[in-house]
Motif scaffolding. Structure first.
Motif, short mmCIF file in Angstrom:
data_model
loop_
_atom_site.label_atom_id
_atom_site.label_comp_id
_atom_site.label_asym_id
_atom_site.label_seq_id
_atom_site.Cartn_x
_atom_site.Cartn_y
_atom_site.Cartn_z
N SER A 8 20.15 -6.87 6.97
CA SER A 8 21.53 -7.17 7.37
C SER A 8 21.64 -7.62 8.82
CB SER A 8 22.44 -5.96 7.13
OG SER A 8 22.12 -4.93 8.02
N GLY A 9 20.72 -7.19 9.67
CA GLY A 9 20.79 -7.57 11.08
C GLY A 9 19.81 -8.65 11.47
N LEU A 10 19.14 -9.25 10.51
CA LEU A 10 18.08 -10.21 10.80
C LEU A 10 18.52 -11.63 10.43
CD1 LEU A 10 15.08 -10.34 11.71
CD2 LEU A 10 14.47 -10.18 9.29
N ARG A 11 18.44 -12.55 11.40
CA ARG A 11 18.74 -13.96 11.12
C ARG A 11 17.48 -14.75 10.86
NH1 ARG A 11 23.18 -17.17 14.50
NH2 ARG A 11 22.62 -18.74 12.97
N TYR A 12 16.47 -14.59 11.73
CA TYR A 12 15.19 -15.28 11.60
C TYR A 12 14.10 -14.25 11.86
CZ TYR A 12 18.04 -19.46 12.32
OH TYR A 12 19.01 -20.43 12.23
N GLY A 13 13.13 -14.21 10.99
CA GLY A 13 12.03 -13.28 11.22
C GLY A 13 11.38 -12.83 9.93
N ALA A 14 10.77 -11.67 9.99
CA ALA A 14 10.02 -11.15 8.85
C ALA A 14 10.17 -9.63 8.78
CB ALA A 14 8.55 -11.51 8.98
N ILE A 15 10.10 -9.14 7.56
CA ILE A 15 10.08 -7.69 7.32
C ILE A 15 8.80 -7.39 6.56
CG2 ILE A 15 11.19 -5.77 6.12
CD1 ILE A 15 13.84 -7.18 6.61
N GLN A 16 8.02 -6.45 7.07
CA GLN A 16 6.76 -6.08 6.43
C GLN A 16 6.85 -4.62 6.01
OE1 GLN A 16 3.31 -6.76 8.85
NE2 GLN A 16 1.98 -5.57 7.52
N LEU A 17 6.52 -4.35 4.76
CA LEU A 17 6.50 -2.98 4.25
C LEU A 17 5.07 -2.49 4.17
CD1 LEU A 17 8.96 -3.34 1.23
CD2 LEU A 17 9.49 -2.74 3.60
N THR A 18 4.85 -1.26 4.62
CA THR A 18 3.55 -0.62 4.47
C THR A 18 3.71 0.44 3.39
OG1 THR A 18 3.02 -1.00 6.78
CG2 THR A 18 1.72 0.67 5.63
N VAL A 19 2.86 0.35 2.37
CA VAL A 19 2.93 1.25 1.22
C VAL A 19 1.65 2.07 1.17
CG1 VAL A 19 3.14 1.37 -1.29
CG2 VAL A 19 4.36 -0.41 -0.01
N HIS A 20 1.80 3.37 0.99
CA HIS A 20 0.66 4.28 0.88
C HIS A 20 0.88 5.14 -0.36
CE1 HIS A 20 -2.72 6.69 2.19
NE2 HIS A 20 -1.99 7.78 2.04
N GLU A 21 -0.08 5.09 -1.27
CA GLU A 21 0.01 5.84 -2.53
C GLU A 21 1.31 5.57 -3.26
OE1 GLU A 21 -0.96 9.95 -1.94
OE2 GLU A 21 -2.99 9.46 -1.24
#
Length: 61
Positions: free
Chosen positions: A31-44
């Motif tokens: 909601s607060g991002l205009r340009y960029g990236a979101i990266q999720l780190t998943v463990h188990e």
């Protein structure tokens, strides 16, 4: 409350709650991002970290 998993299986209550919380955090980051990236780190199979990289475009002089 159990949510259906993407594979069609039912998630246990705590996993469904964690998924709901993770999705809410991703929505908030988006909601607060205009340009960029979101990266999720998943463990188990659980989201343990969300990294947001914002790009700011500068106008030339």
């Amino acid at each position: 409350m159990t949510e259906p998993a993407p594979s069609g299986r039912q998630l246990p209550g705590d996993a469904a709650d964690h998924l709901d919380e993770s999705l809410a955090s991703v929505r908030e980051a988006l909601s607060g991002l205009r340009y960029g990236a979101i990266q999720l780190t998943v463990h188990e199979g659980r989201v343990v970290q969300i990294d947001v990289t914002e790009k700011r475009r500068l106008k030339p002089n």
